[in-house]
Write an enzyme that holds these catalytic residues in place. Structure first.
Site, PDB file in Angstrom:
ATOM      1  N   HIS A  81      -5.165  -9.468  -1.620  1.00 55.37           N
ATOM      2  CA  HIS A  81      -5.284  -9.682  -0.174  1.00 55.37           C
ATOM      3  C   HIS A  81      -6.361 -10.726   0.095  1.00 55.37           C
ATOM      4  O   HIS A  81      -7.364 -10.803  -0.613  1.00 55.37           O
ATOM      5  CB  HIS A  81      -5.697  -8.385   0.534  1.00 55.37           C
ATOM      6  N   SER A 120       0.826  -1.219   0.000  1.00 56.58           N
ATOM      7  CA  SER A 120       0.000   0.000   0.000  1.00 56.58           C
ATOM      8  C   SER A 120       0.852   1.257   0.000  1.00 56.58           C
ATOM      9  O   SER A 120       1.681   1.438   0.884  1.00 56.58           O
ATOM     10  CB  SER A 120      -0.879   0.062   1.248  1.00 56.58           C
ATOM     11  N   ALA A 174       2.458  -2.203   4.248  1.00 55.95           N
ATOM     12  CA  ALA A 174       2.177  -1.169   5.245  1.00 55.95           C
ATOM     13  C   ALA A 174       1.746  -1.925   6.499  1.00 55.95           C
ATOM     14  O   ALA A 174       1.010  -2.910   6.404  1.00 55.95           O
ATOM     15  CB  ALA A 174       1.055  -0.274   4.759  1.00 55.95           C
ATOM     16  N   HIS A 217      -3.963   0.769  -5.285  1.00 54.82           N
ATOM     17  CA  HIS A 217      -3.232  -0.354  -5.891  1.00 54.82           C
ATOM     18  C   HIS A 217      -3.559  -0.382  -7.372  1.00 54.82           C
ATOM     19  O   HIS A 217      -4.722  -0.394  -7.743  1.00 54.82           O
ATOM     20  CB  HIS A 217      -3.675  -1.693  -5.285  1.00 54.82           C
ATOM     21  N   ASN A 219       1.461   3.554  11.211  1.00 58.93           N
ATOM     22  CA  ASN A 219       0.697   4.073  12.359  1.00 58.93           C
ATOM     23  C   ASN A 219       1.059   3.243  13.576  1.00 58.93           C
ATOM     24  O   ASN A 219       1.591   2.150  13.435  1.00 58.93           O
ATOM     25  CB  ASN A 219      -0.812   3.923  12.080  1.00 58.93           C
ATOM     26  N   HIS A 264      -7.437   4.472   7.063  1.00 57.47           N
ATOM     27  CA  HIS A 264      -6.711   4.090   5.847  1.00 57.47           C
ATOM     28  C   HIS A 264      -5.999   5.305   5.253  1.00 57.47           C
ATOM     29  O   HIS A 264      -4.892   5.200   4.742  1.00 57.47           O
ATOM     30  CB  HIS A 264      -7.684   3.464   4.848  1.00 57.47           C
ATOM     31  N   TYR A 298      -8.374 -10.507   2.530  1.00 56.88           N
ATOM     32  CA  TYR A 298      -9.603  -9.799   2.952  1.00 56.88           C
ATOM     33  C   TYR A 298     -10.456  -9.327   1.792  1.00 56.88           C
ATOM     34  O   TYR A 298     -11.607  -8.946   1.974  1.00 56.88           O
ATOM     35  CB  TYR A 298      -9.281  -8.628   3.899  1.00 56.88           C
ATOM     36  N   GLU A 299      -9.893  -9.350   0.570  1.00 55.12           N
ATOM     37  CA  GLU A 299     -10.698  -8.965  -0.585  1.00 55.12           C
ATOM     38  C   GLU A 299     -11.671 -10.076  -0.972  1.00 55.12           C
ATOM     39  O   GLU A 299     -12.507  -9.907  -1.850  1.00 55.12           O
ATOM     40  CB  GLU A 299      -9.797  -8.646  -1.782  1.00 55.12           C
ATOM     41  N   MET A 359      -1.885  -7.116   7.228  1.00 50.54           N
ATOM     42  CA  MET A 359      -2.908  -7.978   6.617  1.00 50.54           C
ATOM     43  C   MET A 359      -2.402  -8.691   5.354  1.00 50.54           C
ATOM     44  O   MET A 359      -3.192  -9.029   4.478  1.00 50.54           O
ATOM     45  CB  MET A 359      -4.140  -7.141   6.260  1.00 50.54           C
ATOM     46  N   SER A 360      -1.095  -8.873   5.255  1.00 48.84           N
ATOM     47  CA  SER A 360      -0.568  -9.465   4.017  1.00 48.84           C
ATOM     48  C   SER A 360       0.747 -10.177   4.295  1.00 48.84           C
ATOM     49  O   SER A 360       1.016 -10.576   5.425  1.00 48.84           O
ATOM     50  CB  SER A 360      -0.349  -8.356   2.983  1.00 48.84           C
TER      51      SER A 360
HETATM   52  N1  HPA Z   1      -3.003  -3.034  11.384  1.00 55.49           N
HETATM   53  C1  HPA Z   1      -3.067  -3.878  10.328  1.00 55.49           C
HETATM   54  N2  HPA Z   1      -2.684  -3.537   9.115  1.00 55.49           N
HETATM   55  C2  HPA Z   1      -2.184  -2.308   8.928  1.00 55.49           C
HETATM   56  C3  HPA Z   1      -2.093  -1.391   9.982  1.00 55.49           C
HETATM   57  C4  HPA Z   1      -2.520  -1.778  11.270  1.00 55.49           C
HETATM   58  O1  HPA Z   1      -2.472  -1.027  12.262  1.00 55.49           O
HETATM   59  N3  HPA Z   1      -1.556  -0.253   9.460  1.00 55.49           N
HETATM   60  C5  HPA Z   1      -1.333  -0.487   8.142  1.00 55.49           C
HETATM   61  N4  HPA Z   1      -1.717  -1.731   7.822  1.00 55.49           N
END
Ligand code: HPA
Length: 267
Positions: free
Chosen positions: A78, A26, A108, A56, A230, A242, A80-81, A206-207
């Protein structure tokens, strides 16, 4: 399907034969805009699907970078998609068949380690698979890897050291740590992040883990890089969005690109 995808790509690229594969996470897809000799849209490739995440692009980009032939995924699939875990890792199998020896996988992530700040880069030293699924479940393709592959060193140690040294030489501060994968798409709760910390994670995302498992199984060297976008939920008092994740990835983009280009040169 794997044969079809590989044949299609080899024809389209005139047998380009990349030796390094890069999965751009990302907000980190820029590298493929800067270097692009040939691009193929995912929607054209048998067995690939269109990427559904904004930010993306959804294409495979072939380019020579610092004298090395690379194939980049500008956008990934992903879990989650709603893609099956097999779809998520399909491009890694394709890369293996195209001749890729080393996979650089980027993402990310949220910082679990309280020392981490937004826009820090982290070299992944190991992972925890908390997705509840393993991409190697099902019939084993013995031509690619063993049924019960050793995961003692998914992230090639000598390349962790190489990346650390490159960071020092370039004056880029690098963190190092364990990446823990959740399925998403919801961010973690503070309690989940506390669990992640207790069991040894430094970052959550998440990847990456499915792709790294398959690359390691298939005998590839793996280098994992997280952009800490973050503080994970509960680590700081601010909520997550996001938009903030993409903004932090943008802030880190230039140093990320410098680091990756230098790694490509040195491997
Ligand atoms: N959690 C999960 N996936 C992420 C995060 C997070 O805090 N930040 C960016 N991708």
């Amino acid at each position: 399907m794997l044969d079809k995808a590989v044949n299609y790509i080899e024809k389209k690229t005139n047998n380009f034969k990349p030796e390094i594969g890069i999965i751009l996470g990302s907000g980190l897809g820029d590298l493929a805009d800067e270097y692009c000799d040939i691009a193929i849209s995912y929607s054209e490739i048998p067995g690939f699907e269109a990427s559904t995440v904004s930010g993306h692009k959804g294409r495979l980009v072939f380019a020579e970078i610092n004298g090395k032939k690379t194939v980049m995924m500008q956008g990934r699939f992903h879990f989650y998609e709603g893609h099956s875990i097999q779809k998520v890792v399909f491009p890694v199998k394709v890369m293996k068949r195209l001749g890729v020896k080393t996979l650089i996988v980027t993402n990310a992530a949220g910082g679990v380690n309280a020392e981490f700040k937004p826009a820090d880069l982290m070299i992944i030293t190991d992972h925890i698979n908390h997705m509840g699924v393993n991409p190697l479940i099902g019939l084993n393709d013995d031509s690619m890897g063993k049924r019960f592959p050793d995961m003692s060193e998914v992230y090639t140690r000598k390349y962790v050291e190489l990346a650390e040294n490159i960071g020092k030489n370039l004056g880029i501060d690098l963190q190092k740590g364990v990446y823990m994968a959740f399925t998403g798409p919801s961010y973690e709760t503070p309690a989940e992040v506390r669990m992640a910390r207790v069991i040894g994670a430094d970052a959550v995302g998440m990847s990456t883990v499915p792709e790294a498992i398959v690359a390691s199984w298939a005998g590839m060297n793996v280098i994992g890089l997280s952009c800490i976008c973050n503080s994970a939920a509960g680590v700081s008092t601010v909520g997550l969005s996001h938009e903030d994740v993409i903004k932090a990835a943008n802030d880190a983009k230039d140093k990320f690109k410098r680091l990756v280009k230098e790694i490509i040169k040195e491997i």
